[in-house]
Write a protein that holds these residues in place. Sequence first.
Motif, PDB file in Angstrom:
ATOM      1  N   ILE A   1      10.256  39.474 -19.920  1.00 30.32           N
ATOM      2  CA  ILE A   1       9.384  40.376 -20.791  1.00 30.32           C
ATOM      3  C   ILE A   1       8.278  39.584 -21.337  1.00 30.32           C
ATOM      4  CG2 ILE A   1       9.418  42.108 -22.782  1.00 30.32           C
ATOM      5  CD1 ILE A   1      12.672  41.943 -22.425  1.00 30.32           C
ATOM      6  N   ASP A   2       7.004  40.104 -21.299  1.00 24.91           N
ATOM      7  CA  ASP A   2       5.975  39.733 -22.098  1.00 24.91           C
ATOM      8  C   ASP A   2       5.926  40.407 -23.440  1.00 24.91           C
ATOM      9  OD1 ASP A   2       3.417  38.961 -23.140  1.00 24.91           O
ATOM     10  OD2 ASP A   2       2.236  39.616 -21.413  1.00 24.91           O
ATOM     11  N   GLU A   3       6.153  39.729 -24.653  1.00 26.78           N
ATOM     12  CA  GLU A   3       6.526  39.912 -25.868  1.00 26.78           C
ATOM     13  C   GLU A   3       5.138  40.174 -26.753  1.00 26.78           C
ATOM     14  OE1 GLU A   3       9.345  41.324 -26.813  1.00 26.78           O
ATOM     15  OE2 GLU A   3      10.708  40.092 -25.871  1.00 26.78           O
ATOM     16  N   ARG A   4       3.934  39.813 -26.177  1.00 22.86           N
ATOM     17  CA  ARG A   4       2.792  39.415 -27.086  1.00 22.86           C
ATOM     18  C   ARG A   4       2.248  40.637 -27.653  1.00 22.86           C
ATOM     19  NH1 ARG A   4      -0.793  35.804 -22.740  1.00 22.86           N
ATOM     20  NH2 ARG A   4       0.288  37.554 -21.486  1.00 22.86           N
ATOM     21  N   ALA A   5       2.410  41.825 -26.953  1.00 25.94           N
ATOM     22  CA  ALA A   5       1.827  43.003 -27.582  1.00 25.94           C
ATOM     23  C   ALA A   5       2.737  43.851 -28.293  1.00 25.94           C
ATOM     24  CB  ALA A   5       1.009  43.778 -26.289  1.00 25.94           C
ATOM     25  N   ARG A   6       3.746  43.557 -28.429  1.00 32.33           N
ATOM     26  CA  ARG A   6       5.205  44.175 -28.713  1.00 32.33           C
ATOM     27  C   ARG A   6       5.154  44.031 -30.498  1.00 32.33           C
ATOM     28  NH1 ARG A   6      11.319  43.387 -26.724  1.00 32.33           N
ATOM     29  NH2 ARG A   6      12.484  45.269 -27.694  1.00 32.33           N
ATOM     30  N   HIS A   7       5.493  45.277 -31.034  1.00 30.64           N
ATOM     31  CA  HIS A   7       5.297  45.230 -32.502  1.00 30.64           C
ATOM     32  C   HIS A   7       6.383  45.563 -33.045  1.00 30.64           C
ATOM     33  CE1 HIS A   7       0.839  45.508 -32.439  1.00 30.64           C
ATOM     34  NE2 HIS A   7       0.892  46.273 -31.555  1.00 30.64           N
ATOM     35  N   ASN A   8       7.614  46.013 -32.513  1.00 32.14           N
ATOM     36  CA  ASN A   8       8.859  46.590 -33.202  1.00 32.14           C
ATOM     37  C   ASN A   8       9.968  45.645 -32.438  1.00 32.14           C
ATOM     38  OD1 ASN A   8       8.130  49.073 -34.728  1.00 32.14           O
ATOM     39  ND2 ASN A   8       7.211  49.216 -32.757  1.00 32.14           N
ATOM     40  N   ARG A   9      10.253  44.379 -32.908  1.00 33.40           N
ATOM     41  CA  ARG A   9      11.197  43.494 -32.793  1.00 33.40           C
ATOM     42  C   ARG A   9      12.241  43.171 -33.609  1.00 33.40           C
ATOM     43  NH1 ARG A   9      10.030  39.025 -31.040  1.00 33.40           N
ATOM     44  NH2 ARG A   9      11.473  38.506 -29.438  1.00 33.40           N
ATOM     45  N   PRO A  10      12.710  44.026 -34.540  1.00 35.71           N
ATOM     46  CA  PRO A  10      13.518  43.346 -35.787  1.00 35.71           C
ATOM     47  C   PRO A  10      14.628  42.764 -35.472  1.00 35.71           C
ATOM     48  CG  PRO A  10      13.851  45.921 -35.189  1.00 35.71           C
ATOM     49  CD  PRO A  10      12.866  45.493 -34.213  1.00 35.71           C
ATOM     50  N   GLY A  11      14.903  41.588 -35.860  1.00 33.11           N
ATOM     51  CA  GLY A  11      15.808  40.622 -35.971  1.00 33.11           C
ATOM     52  C   GLY A  11      15.901  39.910 -34.701  1.00 33.11           C
ATOM     53  N   GLN A  12      14.750  39.887 -33.963  1.00 30.56           N
ATOM     54  CA  GLN A  12      14.673  38.932 -32.988  1.00 30.56           C
ATOM     55  C   GLN A  12      13.865  37.732 -33.081  1.00 30.56           C
ATOM     56  OE1 GLN A  12      13.678  41.177 -29.260  1.00 30.56           O
ATOM     57  NE2 GLN A  12      13.991  43.132 -30.347  1.00 30.56           N
ATOM     58  N   PRO A  13      14.122  36.588 -32.229  1.00 24.19           N
ATOM     59  CA  PRO A  13      13.698  35.586 -32.519  1.00 24.19           C
ATOM     60  C   PRO A  13      12.016  35.409 -31.961  1.00 24.19           C
ATOM     61  CG  PRO A  13      15.733  35.085 -31.318  1.00 24.19           C
ATOM     62  CD  PRO A  13      15.355  36.594 -31.305  1.00 24.19           C
TER      63      PRO A  13
ATOM     64  N   MET B   1       5.031  56.112 -24.149  1.00 26.23           N
ATOM     65  CA  MET B   1       5.270  55.518 -22.686  1.00 26.23           C
ATOM     66  C   MET B   1       6.027  54.183 -22.821  1.00 26.23           C
ATOM     67  SD  MET B   1       1.289  54.315 -22.036  1.00 26.23           S
ATOM     68  CE  MET B   1       0.539  55.795 -22.295  1.00 26.23           C
ATOM     69  N   SER B   2       6.445  53.618 -21.880  1.00 20.66           N
ATOM     70  CA  SER B   2       7.346  52.425 -21.645  1.00 20.66           C
ATOM     71  C   SER B   2       6.664  50.850 -22.223  1.00 20.66           C
ATOM     72  CB  SER B   2       8.106  52.325 -20.364  1.00 20.66           C
ATOM     73  OG  SER B   2       8.730  51.127 -20.409  1.00 20.66           O
ATOM     74  N   TYR B   3       7.044  50.512 -22.940  1.00 21.96           N
ATOM     75  CA  TYR B   3       6.554  48.878 -22.954  1.00 21.96           C
ATOM     76  C   TYR B   3       6.873  48.077 -21.722  1.00 21.96           C
ATOM     77  CZ  TYR B   3       5.237  44.609 -24.963  1.00 21.96           C
ATOM     78  OH  TYR B   3       4.623  43.070 -24.935  1.00 21.96           O
ATOM     79  N   ARG B   4       8.129  48.157 -21.238  1.00 16.51           N
ATOM     80  CA  ARG B   4       8.494  47.210 -20.065  1.00 16.51           C
ATOM     81  C   ARG B   4       9.749  48.212 -19.506  1.00 16.51           C
ATOM     82  NH1 ARG B   4       9.336  45.061 -15.912  1.00 16.51           N
ATOM     83  NH2 ARG B   4      10.209  42.940 -15.603  1.00 16.51           N
ATOM     84  N   THR B   5       9.399  48.556 -18.270  1.00 17.24           N
ATOM     85  CA  THR B   5      10.381  48.995 -17.362  1.00 17.24           C
ATOM     86  C   THR B   5      10.617  48.128 -16.272  1.00 17.24           C
ATOM     87  OG1 THR B   5       9.876  51.340 -17.906  1.00 17.24           O
ATOM     88  CG2 THR B   5      11.158  50.990 -15.844  1.00 17.24           C
TER      89      THR B   5
END
Length: 582
Positions: free
Chosen positions: A63-75, A537-541
């Motif tokens: 997963i490319d996380e760089r544009a993702r905003h909602n990642r609660p509790g994740q490193p 829409m999906s962030y990653r499928t």
Amino acid sequence: MLDTTHIQEQLFERFGRDHFTIQITADGIPTLWVGRDEIIEVLRYLRAESTPAYRMLYDLTAIDERARHNRPGQPDSDFTVVYHLLSLKPVAEVRLKVALLEDDLHLPTATTVWPNANWYEREVWDMFGIVFDGHPNLRRIIMPPTWQGHPLRKDHSARATEFEPLHLDPKRQDIEEDALQFKPEDWGMERASEDNEFMFLNMGPNHPSVHGVFRIVLQLDGEEIVGAVPDIGYHHRGAEKMAERQSWHTYIPYTDRVDYLGGVMNELPYVMNIESVMGIEVPERVKCVRVMLSEFFRITSHLMFFGTYVQDIGAMSPIFWMFSDRQKAYDVIEAITGFRMHPAFFRIGGLSMDLPKGWDRLVGEFLDWFPDRLTEYKKAMARNAVLVERSKHIGAYSQDEALDWGITGPGLRATGYDFDLRRDRPYSGYENYDFEVPLGKNGDCMDRLDVRIEEMFQSCRIIRQCMENMPEGPYKSDHHLTTPPVKERTMHDIETLIAHFLTVSWGPVIPAMESCTMVEATKGLNSYYSISDKNTMSYRTRIRTPSFAHLQQIPLISQGGLVADLVAIIGSIDFVMADVDR
């Protein structure tokens, strides 16, 4: 599903709680973040020592996380590598994640634990640029060797119109052709032994026996296969990338075209995954229709396999008969859904329409006619002396080898391994149907053929139960996020009309989540792993397909055989290149 805390406690006891970060996911699969230095040791433990043992590396992606905003509790993570492990007895899953920063995209290879990690890691490097240290041959697998960039990164363009027009001048053509030249040394192959020189033969990508744009480079000692290198990527259609620019609803037609012989079978895990996240309980009628149509497509897919396999062995007439029979099945499918191969009939929360009048008569006529026809095929073709001689003890693999390479579906059951997700972890109401799970013994081409023939009989058995016990009721859920929504509410007032328009055009807003749902598809286990960033829409499928896993086994089961044997082996695997390349 097993108690999710059970495997977590085992890992904490073995490695220490401080080495893990727990993530809560919508699908309930135990999900733990692990450091890159510990990941291989943890994978080894889960493969062989934990209870249950997660014997199969089911999937490996990123997963490319760089544009993702909602990642609660994740490193903190710029890129995340995801390992999806599977236990078949009992059915249990665990998901491991490794966080990586953009300036250090390295982690150790898992090929020392599972051989099928080879292609998965090559795909992750190809799509994301993540390096797996120690990998035996880390090179592009989906994209051309000359491709610039990594397509599933968020900063990589998604549309052809965003690229410069392609100019294939003579110089560029020479470069592309040179890049496709096969160099045996790059794959650890020798050009000669002490006694003689080897011949290297390109089989495909445009050869009728390879079933699509698929290339295998063979290392031959006379007619005997010494080594083989499968080469995929000629059919790449970007289905995972397209999911990032389609709404949750409008992506459904794309799923039909992954395993393009599976039809609605591809839609099922996708819509079920979204429904489970949004808490949509579909009516019993919907579940029954979905099962009935899925089994129809299992029959049409297996008929295609049967006809082409017999043709590969050398018989011409049977494929024409089976194509004719497939059309009769498609007549029923078209009468119900409006389309033949790619119906896009399933919707989030239900179906696109109810069953038409007279559907049961058409289904009944097919069921009264087809099993006798299939019995004749089995006698006349599957027991033909030439076919038996060309199939028995050819391309065999053991149960352990099947699990090592991620083989599922008929290919796994051909070894005698008694597993079918429809029975062992039922979904869409499969627990309500009486059917048997056909098994082989030797895991060879013959068993792979016989298992699929018997599965068609069982599909007829399931379809008849659907026809005779079809529940009454609505064809979609009465839920505000069902897409499209209940039509009767459309004209109530302007607010409901606007809501209807937005739900159809944009689709629902899915809360931030991660979820994966798998089904027993025509060729093996198929699943959709969806990540939402609280959007339409999906962030990653991630589409995990059986065909991708199954083609990795070709070097193993072809070595020592003849080129003619390889033709039978390829046909017996039953793959679709769109299912491989996605």
